[in-house]
Design an enzyme around this catalytic site. Sequence first.
Site, PDB file in Angstrom:
ATOM      1  N   THR A  93       0.813  -1.133  -0.080  1.00 12.99           N
ATOM      2  CA  THR A  93      -0.008   0.031  -0.009  1.00 12.99           C
ATOM      3  C   THR A  93       0.794   1.060   0.161  1.00 12.99           C
ATOM      4  O   THR A  93       1.554   1.605   0.936  1.00 12.99           O
ATOM      5  CB  THR A  93      -1.043   0.082   1.156  1.00 12.99           C
ATOM      6  OG1 THR A  93      -1.353  -1.329   1.288  1.00 12.99           O
ATOM      7  CG2 THR A  93      -1.888   1.069   1.122  1.00 12.99           C
ATOM      8  N   LYS A 169      -7.401   1.352  -3.284  1.00 12.46           N
ATOM      9  CA  LYS A 169      -6.825   0.629  -1.855  1.00 12.46           C
ATOM     10  C   LYS A 169      -6.829   1.642  -0.668  1.00 12.46           C
ATOM     11  O   LYS A 169      -7.300   1.345   0.280  1.00 12.46           O
ATOM     12  CB  LYS A 169      -5.349   0.137  -2.248  1.00 12.46           C
ATOM     13  CG  LYS A 169      -4.680  -0.356  -0.702  1.00 12.46           C
ATOM     14  CD  LYS A 169      -5.405  -1.463  -0.141  1.00 12.46           C
ATOM     15  CE  LYS A 169      -4.653  -2.018   1.066  1.00 12.46           C
ATOM     16  NZ  LYS A 169      -5.502  -2.758   2.110  1.00 12.46           N
ATOM     17  N   LYS A 238       0.317   5.487   8.146  1.00  8.19           N
ATOM     18  CA  LYS A 238       0.989   5.662   6.768  1.00  8.19           C
ATOM     19  C   LYS A 238      -0.277   5.704   5.720  1.00  8.19           C
ATOM     20  O   LYS A 238      -0.218   6.695   4.756  1.00  8.19           O
ATOM     21  CB  LYS A 238       2.100   4.526   6.401  1.00  8.19           C
ATOM     22  CG  LYS A 238       2.513   4.515   5.134  1.00  8.19           C
ATOM     23  CD  LYS A 238       2.292   3.446   4.257  1.00  8.19           C
ATOM     24  CE  LYS A 238       1.922   1.945   4.696  1.00  8.19           C
ATOM     25  NZ  LYS A 238       1.336   1.229   3.916  1.00  8.19           N
TER      26      LYS A 238
END
Length: 292
Positions: A93, A169, A238
């Site tokens: 990701t 995502k 993150k």
Amino acid sequence: MRIGFIGLGNMGAAMARNLLKAGHDVVLWNRNAAKADDLVGQGATLAATPAEAAQAEVVHTMLADDRALEAVSFGEQGLLSAQPDFVHVSHSTVSVKLADRLAAAHAGHGSGFVSAPVFGRPAAAADAKLFIVAAGAESALAKARPLFGDIGQRSFEIGDTPSQANLIKLSGNFMIMSVIESLAEAMALAMRGGVDKAKLLEVLTGTLFGAPIYTTYGGLLVTESFRPAGFAAPLGLKDMNLAAEAAGDARVPMPILSLVRDRLTATVQREGNDIDWLGIAKLAWADAGLDT
Ligand code: NAP
């Protein structure tokens, strides 16, 4: 098929194991090489550099973040220094910007590039039950496609712009975080009124909220499975930061994203780096005076 696999963390080790089980010839690289021992014992081989792991038809990466993927791709003896007859399938990701940069770099190098981030926690990776969101040129996707069934239960093809898979995502992870926050708040309300959170979840998932996101994360909240982390809070943070960056670039206001990002930041400050991202529930419960 000869396959490279780079990044043997919570997710990558399980994915590489499934590729090995499916009968592929798997070449591994991990920064900490000792993490490959187990898989080497099961028949995989260890490469000395990422470029060596790319001496394959397809090389998968499953790395922590942008910095890790940049190091493995652009660093000395990185993927982009390898002979170009391979397709890089990037499952991490990472940012939309890095996916765009990698797509351009691979095009210049003559190698293929597919962004293929996944939904599913380490248990789903171990059971080859991941959902894969893939995007890239058809010539690259054609090489990657047959492998998706070895690591996942379903794959979605988005188109020929790799970074659009990353955008999906990041959108999905923002949704997961907001579901965790709202479930935790609802559980706090129930618990303050003397209702067992397991009972609340049984009713929710048995009526209108029977989706996997509620059953999986609801179950983990009921058992308070905060440690060991399946998905560590700093990685979740993150992702919220990457979603915020993409939203900022597109000038899309996302007030709920701002809220859950702050919740996650506070959780990491209070609890440390080793807590699962569902640890944001502890804040909702503490704020309600619940000592869980
Ligand atoms: P993890 O257990 O922390 O593993 C991270 C991997 O990245 C390790 O192989 C680590 O190598 C490597 N790495 C970190 N920094 C590096 C650097 N500077 N250079 C080279 N390698 C580096 O993470 P994970 O849970 O497997 O997650 C991997 C990716 O999948 C992340 O992008 C995450 O957001 C995403 N993801 C995770 C989940 C989940 O539930 N866990 C679900 C879907 C997607 P070392 O072993 O040497 O530290």
